[in-house]
Write a protein that holds these residues in place. Structure first.
Motif, PDB file in Angstrom:
ATOM      1  N   CYS A   4    -107.236  30.128 -87.466  1.00 31.93           N
ATOM      2  CA  CYS A   4    -107.531  30.852 -88.704  1.00 31.93           C
ATOM      3  C   CYS A   4    -107.034  32.284 -88.648  1.00 31.93           C
ATOM      4  N   VAL A   5    -105.894  32.492 -88.033  1.00 33.86           N
ATOM      5  CA  VAL A   5    -105.233  33.798 -88.000  1.00 33.86           C
ATOM      6  C   VAL A   5    -103.755  33.566 -88.301  1.00 33.86           C
ATOM      7  N   PRO A   6    -103.059  34.594 -88.783  1.00 32.74           N
ATOM      8  CA  PRO A   6    -101.642  34.402 -89.090  1.00 32.74           C
ATOM      9  C   PRO A   6    -100.776  34.315 -87.834  1.00 32.74           C
ATOM     10  N   PHE A   7     -99.627  33.707 -88.004  1.00 30.92           N
ATOM     11  CA  PHE A   7     -98.640  33.659 -86.936  1.00 30.92           C
ATOM     12  C   PHE A   7     -97.772  34.904 -87.028  1.00 30.92           C
ATOM     13  N   ARG A   8     -97.470  35.511 -85.879  1.00 33.98           N
ATOM     14  CA  ARG A   8     -96.663  36.736 -85.902  1.00 33.98           C
ATOM     15  C   ARG A   8     -95.185  36.466 -85.772  1.00 33.98           C
ATOM     16  N   ARG A   9     -94.818  35.365 -85.106  1.00 35.56           N
ATOM     17  CA  ARG A   9     -93.405  35.007 -84.982  1.00 35.56           C
ATOM     18  C   ARG A   9     -93.306  33.631 -84.357  1.00 35.56           C
ATOM     19  N   TRP A  10     -92.069  33.118 -84.306  1.00 36.00           N
ATOM     20  CA  TRP A  10     -91.827  31.839 -83.658  1.00 36.00           C
ATOM     21  C   TRP A  10     -90.882  32.050 -82.482  1.00 36.00           C
ATOM     22  N   VAL A  11     -90.944  31.154 -81.521  1.00 38.11           N
ATOM     23  CA  VAL A  11     -90.070  31.225 -80.345  1.00 38.11           C
ATOM     24  C   VAL A  11     -89.544  29.831 -80.021  1.00 38.11           C
ATOM     25  N   ALA A  39     -92.545  22.273 -83.712  1.00 31.62           N
ATOM     26  CA  ALA A  39     -91.424  21.343 -83.865  1.00 31.62           C
ATOM     27  C   ALA A  39     -90.708  21.142 -82.538  1.00 31.62           C
ATOM     28  N   VAL A  40     -89.844  20.135 -82.526  1.00 28.37           N
ATOM     29  CA  VAL A  40     -89.030  19.837 -81.353  1.00 28.37           C
ATOM     30  C   VAL A  40     -87.591  19.656 -81.813  1.00 28.37           C
ATOM     31  N   ALA A  41     -86.676  20.057 -80.953  1.00 28.68           N
ATOM     32  CA  ALA A  41     -85.248  19.778 -81.189  1.00 28.68           C
ATOM     33  C   ALA A  41     -84.893  18.596 -80.304  1.00 28.68           C
ATOM     34  N   ARG A  42     -84.367  17.561 -80.906  1.00 24.69           N
ATOM     35  CA  ARG A  42     -84.032  16.375 -80.121  1.00 24.69           C
ATOM     36  C   ARG A  42     -82.602  15.950 -80.444  1.00 24.69           C
ATOM     37  N   TYR A  43     -81.994  15.262 -79.509  1.00 28.31           N
ATOM     38  CA  TYR A  43     -80.612  14.812 -79.685  1.00 28.31           C
ATOM     39  C   TYR A  43     -80.578  13.471 -80.392  1.00 28.31           C
ATOM     40  N   ARG A  44     -79.956  13.443 -81.573  1.00 23.41           N
ATOM     41  CA  ARG A  44     -79.740  12.170 -82.278  1.00 23.41           C
ATOM     42  C   ARG A  44     -78.615  11.400 -81.604  1.00 23.41           C
ATOM     43  N   ARG A  45     -77.582  12.161 -81.266  1.00 18.16           N
ATOM     44  CA  ARG A  45     -76.424  11.656 -80.519  1.00 18.16           C
ATOM     45  C   ARG A  45     -76.054  12.754 -79.535  1.00 18.16           C
ATOM     46  N   PRO A  46     -75.258  12.435 -78.532  1.00 19.75           N
ATOM     47  CA  PRO A  46     -74.845  13.495 -77.598  1.00 19.75           C
ATOM     48  C   PRO A  46     -74.198  14.670 -78.344  1.00 19.75           C
ATOM     49  N   ASN A  70     -89.927  17.752 -96.646  1.00 26.70           N
ATOM     50  CA  ASN A  70     -88.866  17.502 -95.673  1.00 26.70           C
ATOM     51  C   ASN A  70     -89.244  18.133 -94.339  1.00 26.70           C
ATOM     52  N   LEU A  71     -89.492  17.305 -93.336  1.00 32.56           N
ATOM     53  CA  LEU A  71     -89.906  17.814 -92.034  1.00 32.56           C
ATOM     54  C   LEU A  71     -88.919  17.449 -90.932  1.00 32.56           C
ATOM     55  N   ILE A  72     -87.681  17.093 -91.327  1.00 31.91           N
ATOM     56  CA  ILE A  72     -86.593  16.837 -90.379  1.00 31.91           C
ATOM     57  C   ILE A  72     -85.354  17.552 -90.903  1.00 31.91           C
ATOM     58  N   TRP A  73     -84.676  18.282 -90.005  1.00 37.62           N
ATOM     59  CA  TRP A  73     -83.491  19.051 -90.388  1.00 37.62           C
ATOM     60  C   TRP A  73     -82.337  18.736 -89.447  1.00 37.62           C
ATOM     61  N   ALA A  74     -81.146  18.665 -90.006  1.00 42.24           N
ATOM     62  CA  ALA A  74     -79.933  18.458 -89.209  1.00 42.24           C
ATOM     63  C   ALA A  74     -79.207  19.780 -88.991  1.00 42.24           C
ATOM     64  N   VAL A  75     -79.510  20.767 -89.818  1.00 38.79           N
ATOM     65  CA  VAL A  75     -78.851  22.078 -89.746  1.00 38.79           C
ATOM     66  C   VAL A  75     -79.871  23.109 -89.265  1.00 38.79           C
ATOM     67  N   ARG A  76     -79.531  23.814 -88.192  1.00 42.50           N
ATOM     68  CA  ARG A  76     -80.463  24.775 -87.589  1.00 42.50           C
ATOM     69  C   ARG A  76     -80.842  25.896 -88.561  1.00 42.50           C
ATOM     70  N   ASP A  77     -79.891  26.372 -89.353  1.00 46.24           N
ATOM     71  CA  ASP A  77     -80.191  27.463 -90.286  1.00 46.24           C
ATOM     72  C   ASP A  77     -81.298  27.085 -91.274  1.00 46.24           C
ATOM     73  N   ASP A  78     -81.271  25.851 -91.767  1.00 47.78           N
ATOM     74  CA  ASP A  78     -82.321  25.395 -92.679  1.00 47.78           C
ATOM     75  C   ASP A  78     -83.664  25.315 -91.958  1.00 47.78           C
ATOM     76  N   PHE A  79     -83.640  24.863 -90.724  1.00 46.90           N
ATOM     77  CA  PHE A  79     -84.857  24.772 -89.919  1.00 46.90           C
ATOM     78  C   PHE A  79     -85.450  26.155 -89.659  1.00 46.90           C
ATOM     79  N   VAL A  80     -84.603  27.122 -89.334  1.00 46.68           N
ATOM     80  CA  VAL A  80     -85.071  28.491 -89.067  1.00 46.68           C
ATOM     81  C   VAL A  80     -85.690  29.098 -90.327  1.00 46.68           C
ATOM     82  N   LYS A  81     -85.132  28.815 -91.485  1.00 47.87           N
ATOM     83  CA  LYS A  81     -85.722  29.303 -92.743  1.00 47.87           C
ATOM     84  C   LYS A  81     -87.126  28.728 -92.917  1.00 47.87           C
ATOM     85  N   TRP A  82     -87.301  27.473 -92.546  1.00 52.39           N
ATOM     86  CA  TRP A  82     -88.622  26.848 -92.634  1.00 52.39           C
ATOM     87  C   TRP A  82     -89.605  27.544 -91.692  1.00 52.39           C
ATOM     88  N   LEU A  83     -89.174  27.830 -90.456  1.00 49.72           N
ATOM     89  CA  LEU A  83     -90.049  28.528 -89.508  1.00 49.72           C
ATOM     90  C   LEU A  83     -90.423  29.915 -90.020  1.00 49.72           C
TER      91      LEU A  83
END
Length: 107
Positions: A4-11, A39-46, A70-83
């Motif tokens: 019940c407190v805000p998040f200050r940043r993500w890592v 979230a987790v970053a996982r390899y779909r393909r090598p 949408n809770l899955i992203w293929a592009v990191r920039d879109d994911f970072v905007k979500w974070l």
């Protein structure tokens, strides 16, 4: 457990094991308390990462932070905007304007 407190940043917590099928975890750091794995970053393909919200995080924080559909992203920039939006939304959620109870980040 919902904080019940805000998040200050993500890592990004990198996972150094070359045998692993993921590229690390993304955690939100709250103002007080322990980090929350979002979230987790996982390899779909090598060589091709996919970013996915943890189901437990999505279930616990969906209503509070407005996670979206949408809770899955293929592009990191879109994911970072979500974070970044999660951090922003947590400050909005836990602030009460006009009564000197607003959270803010001090640079």
């Amino acid at each position: 457990m919902v904080l019940c407190v805000p998040f200050r940043r993500w890592v990004h917590v990198k996972h150094r094991n070359p045998q692993a099928l993921h590229g690390g975890f993304y955690c939100l750091l709250p103002i007080q308390g322990r980090r929350v794995i979002a979230a987790v970053a996982r390899y779909r393909r090598p060589g091709q990462l996919e970013y996915k919200a943890f189901s437990i995080f999505a279930r616990e924080y969906a209503d509070m932070l407005g996670l979206g559909d949408n809770l899955i992203w293929a592009v990191r920039d879109d994911f970072v905007k979500w974070l970044d939006a999660l951090v922003h939304n947590s400050f909005i959620r836990h602030s009460t304007p006009g009564v000197k109870r607003c959270w803010y980040i001090k640079h």
